[in-house]
Design a protein around this motif. Structure first.
Motif, PDB file in Angstrom:
ATOM      1  N   GLN A 338       0.816  -1.205   0.000  1.00 24.44           N
ATOM      2  CA  GLN A 338       0.000   0.000   0.000  1.00 24.44           C
ATOM      3  C   GLN A 338       0.852   1.259   0.000  1.00 24.44           C
ATOM      4  OE1 GLN A 338      -3.403  -0.386  -0.477  1.00 24.44           O
ATOM      5  NE2 GLN A 338      -3.056   1.747  -1.052  1.00 24.44           N
ATOM      6  N   GLN A 339       1.932   1.252   0.763  1.00 24.08           N
ATOM      7  CA  GLN A 339       2.801   2.428   0.812  1.00 24.08           C
ATOM      8  C   GLN A 339       3.451   2.690  -0.536  1.00 24.08           C
ATOM      9  OE1 GLN A 339       5.523   1.768   4.084  1.00 24.08           O
ATOM     10  NE2 GLN A 339       3.870   1.772   5.597  1.00 24.08           N
ATOM     11  N   ASP A 342       0.722   3.826  -3.035  1.00 21.29           N
ATOM     12  CA  ASP A 342       0.320   5.198  -2.714  1.00 21.29           C
ATOM     13  C   ASP A 342       1.359   6.196  -3.223  1.00 21.29           C
ATOM     14  OD1 ASP A 342      -1.610   6.932  -1.333  1.00 21.29           O
ATOM     15  OD2 ASP A 342       0.067   7.375  -0.005  1.00 21.29           O
ATOM     16  N   GLU A 343       2.617   5.864  -3.017  1.00 23.52           N
ATOM     17  CA  GLU A 343       3.710   6.718  -3.510  1.00 23.52           C
ATOM     18  C   GLU A 343       3.662   6.840  -5.036  1.00 23.52           C
ATOM     19  OE1 GLU A 343       8.363   5.922  -4.434  1.00 23.52           O
ATOM     20  OE2 GLU A 343       7.650   5.244  -2.474  1.00 23.52           O
ATOM     21  N   LEU A 345       1.114   6.263  -7.094  1.00 25.32           N
ATOM     22  CA  LEU A 345      -0.093   6.935  -7.571  1.00 25.32           C
ATOM     23  C   LEU A 345      -0.023   8.437  -7.349  1.00 25.32           C
ATOM     24  CD1 LEU A 345      -2.990   4.489  -6.616  1.00 25.32           C
ATOM     25  CD2 LEU A 345      -1.887   4.818  -8.833  1.00 25.32           C
ATOM     26  N   HIS A 346       0.523   8.867  -6.246  1.00 26.06           N
ATOM     27  CA  HIS A 346       0.686  10.309  -6.046  1.00 26.06           C
ATOM     28  C   HIS A 346       1.563  10.906  -7.145  1.00 26.06           C
ATOM     29  CE1 HIS A 346      -1.246   9.984  -2.101  1.00 26.06           C
ATOM     30  NE2 HIS A 346      -1.354  11.293  -2.149  1.00 26.06           N
ATOM     31  N   LYS A 354       0.786  14.356   0.383  1.00 23.24           N
ATOM     32  CA  LYS A 354      -0.331  13.443   0.631  1.00 23.24           C
ATOM     33  C   LYS A 354      -1.361  14.105   1.553  1.00 23.24           C
ATOM     34  CE  LYS A 354       2.564   9.356   0.045  1.00 23.24           C
ATOM     35  NZ  LYS A 354       3.064   8.101   0.649  1.00 23.24           N
ATOM     36  N   ASP A 356      -5.631  13.669   3.209  1.00 28.85           N
ATOM     37  CA  ASP A 356      -6.829  12.846   3.377  1.00 28.85           C
ATOM     38  C   ASP A 356      -7.734  13.076   2.169  1.00 28.85           C
ATOM     39  OD1 ASP A 356      -5.902  12.022   5.829  1.00 28.85           O
ATOM     40  OD2 ASP A 356      -7.107  13.451   6.980  1.00 28.85           O
ATOM     41  N   ASP A 358      -7.193  11.682  -0.777  1.00 24.46           N
ATOM     42  CA  ASP A 358      -6.503  11.371  -2.037  1.00 24.46           C
ATOM     43  C   ASP A 358      -6.883   9.989  -2.555  1.00 24.46           C
ATOM     44  OD1 ASP A 358      -5.280  13.822  -2.034  1.00 24.46           O
ATOM     45  OD2 ASP A 358      -3.307  13.089  -1.401  1.00 24.46           O
ATOM     46  N   ALA A 359      -6.965   9.026  -1.653  1.00 21.90           N
ATOM     47  CA  ALA A 359      -7.289   7.658  -2.082  1.00 21.90           C
ATOM     48  C   ALA A 359      -8.663   7.617  -2.743  1.00 21.90           C
ATOM     49  CB  ALA A 359      -7.234   6.702  -0.897  1.00 21.90           C
ATOM     50  N   ASP A 363      -9.521   6.482  -6.518  1.00 23.01           N
ATOM     51  CA  ASP A 363     -10.479   5.397  -6.769  1.00 23.01           C
ATOM     52  C   ASP A 363     -11.581   5.855  -7.718  1.00 23.01           C
ATOM     53  OD1 ASP A 363      -9.072   3.687  -5.146  1.00 23.01           O
ATOM     54  OD2 ASP A 363     -10.400   3.914  -3.402  1.00 23.01           O
TER      55      ASP A 363
END
Length: 498
Positions: A338-339, A342-343, A345-346, A354, A356, A358-359, A363
């Motif tokens: 996940q980390q 996440d990195e 995708l950012h 990053k 709150d 963003d996910a 999606d």
């Protein structure tokens, strides 16, 4: 040894091999020479890989080069062998497998460093592990593996590399008669999860420990000081595997055959078979026509990566000592995946900080892509041109979507999110284009190159190699190689046959 292999003393004198894998006890491999192919010829070669193993690029077109990397003559110091391993295939224990058509020649220093790279010939003839196979590879699959290995390296994804393809007019039978080829693969190691499983399921604890100690000494010496080096080894392999899965998902790569015998203990992408890059986005896409149940579909890859790590953990349990310590090692998978995702995708979305929400933003975008089956690569490339304060640059992106109103709503939220970013549009575009390739190895591009190569025209293989070496660059002279696939390409299928 045959007269052909006796030419070794004259073969590429600058390249002198050792073979550290051959230091393992006899049950780990079978020593044997490659089987010669008649009248081999060079299809294509990678200059960067040649330089990485200490070869002068000028040697790539010498007869000795072609003979040596077809397996017709041995390189200096070569100790050729085929390794034994086992594995789970499509989730089912398959028992003993092994290098059925691959022969490890040995290893050399990487660019004169202490790191060593193994050189392996794939398609070099029968071995004791060939089972029902003929020990050969065909030109079609060899071109695909060669190009994809080099494309993945250029994308920054951990992978084995490919030095060259050599071909021959000798035919082998697949669904139809096809000409033979050998692809030379290069990696620090070709040891797999299935290498450990082999000794565990054959109840050979001494061999299992010998293999683990070899891997620790050679590839993970920093872990030898850990309280439990075997637990530390499983932890690190699990972490690397999780991060590799994130890399695959972020670029839309699908391996197609994630069996445990195709999983690297170094976290590399190895054993390219029926792979594919996502085109029309569908999280359930299956790139391997043989995979009728969809076990290795795009959305399943992270889960299967975790499953495979558990299979390795089972094999290493006798070394680690307890179920609890083994589970602790495996527990790093989810967070590591996940980390890293996440990195990545950012970076793909051009967000440097990053926040709150963003996910959810990510999606929603993938859901829109799913609904429109928008092209994975072109969509993210077009997103990089979106301006923060105007919709003037939106059309290329909007053209990829069916529900444009929903996309416009999302773009409104995306622009709001961009207000908290420090980069201006030009700098963000540069950053996003460095994370979102324009050029990938689409199946139809590979197919065009293969069809030309089957007629002894290797120019398209070479051209694709050069384009894919710089996947993030605009390359306006090659704009057509970044376009949507033609209608005929929708019918292309790849399977485990190679």
């Amino acid at each position: 040894m045959t007269a052909t292999h006796d030419k070794a003393a004259q073969a590429l004198p600058a390249l002198i091999l050792d073979n550290s894998f051959a230091s393992l006890p006899a049950p780990f491999y079978t020593s044997l020479n490659p089987t010669a192919l008649p009248a081999p010829y060079l299809v294509c070669a990678s200059v960067p890989v040649a330089e990485a193993i200490g070869l002068d690029p000028a040697s790539l077109h010498l007869p000795d080069f072609v003979e040596s990397f077809t397996g017709n003559q041995l390189l200096n110091g070569s100790k050729p062998l085929a390794a034994v391993y086992s594995g789970h295939q499509f989730g089912v224990w398959a028992g003993q497998l092994g290098d059925g058509r691959a022969i490890l020649l040995g290893d050399v220093p990487a660019n004169g460093t202490q790191t060593r790279l193994e050189i392996q010939l794939k398609g070099s003839g029968l071995t004791p592990y060939s089972r029902m196979g003929d020990g050969r590879a065909v030109l079609r699959s060899s071109i695909r593996e060669f190009l994809c290995s080099e494309a993945m390296a250029a994308l920054g994804i951990p992978t084995s590399r490919a030095l060259c393809i050599t071909g021959s007019d000798q035919y082998v039978m697949r669904e139809k008669p096809e000409t033979s080829a050998v692809v030379t693969r290069v990696a620090p190691s070709f040891i797999r999860f299935g290498s450990f499983e082999h000794w565990y399921y054959n109840n050979k604890p001494e061999e299992l420990q010998t293999l683990a100690d070899f891997v620790l000494d050679k590839y993970y010496p920093e872990l030898l000081e850990a309280a439990n080096p075997y637990q530390a080894l499983l932890t690190e392999i699990t972490r690397r595997t999780a991060e590799l899965m994130a890399h695959w998902q972020a670029v839309g790569f699908m391996h197609g055959v994630m069996n445990t015998d195709n999983m690297s203990i170094l976290g590399l992408t190895i054993d390219y078979g029926p792979f594919g890059f996502m085109e029309a986005y569908d999280e359930g896409h299956i790139c391997n026509h043989t995979d009728s149940q969809g076990r290795y579909s795009y959305r399943m890859q992270p889960t299967i990566g975790h499953w495979n790590c558990h299979a390795l953990g089972q094999a290493m349990l006798p070394l680690i000592g307890s179920v609890e310590d083994t589970q602790a090692a495996l527990s790093v998978y989810k967070d590591s995946y996940q980390q890293k995702l996440d990195e990545l995708l950012h970076r793909k979305f051009g967000l440097s900080v990053k926040q709150d929400g963003d996910a959810e933003l990510f999606d929603r975008f993938f859901a829109l892509m799913q609904g429109s089956h928008a092209d994975f690569t072109l969509t993210f490339r077009a997103l990089s041109s979106i301006a923060r304060g105007t919709a003037e640059q939106d059309e290329d992106l909007r053209d990829l979507f069916i529900d444009r109103n929903a996309l416009d709503d999302w773009l409104g939220n995306y622009r709001e999110r961009l207000q908290s970013e420090s980069l201006d549009d030009a700098a963000r575009k540069t950053s996003m284009q460095a994370a979102n390739p324009k050029y990938i190895l689409r199946n139809y591009l590979a197919q065009i190159a293969i069809e030309k190569a089957e007629k002894k025209d290797f120019s398209e293989v070479e051209k694709l190699l050069q384009i894919l070496r710089n996947p993030f660059d605009e390359q306006p002279e090659h704009e057509s190689y970044a376009e949507l696939p033609p209608d005929w390409a929708k019918h292309l299928e790849v399977s485990c046959s190679s």
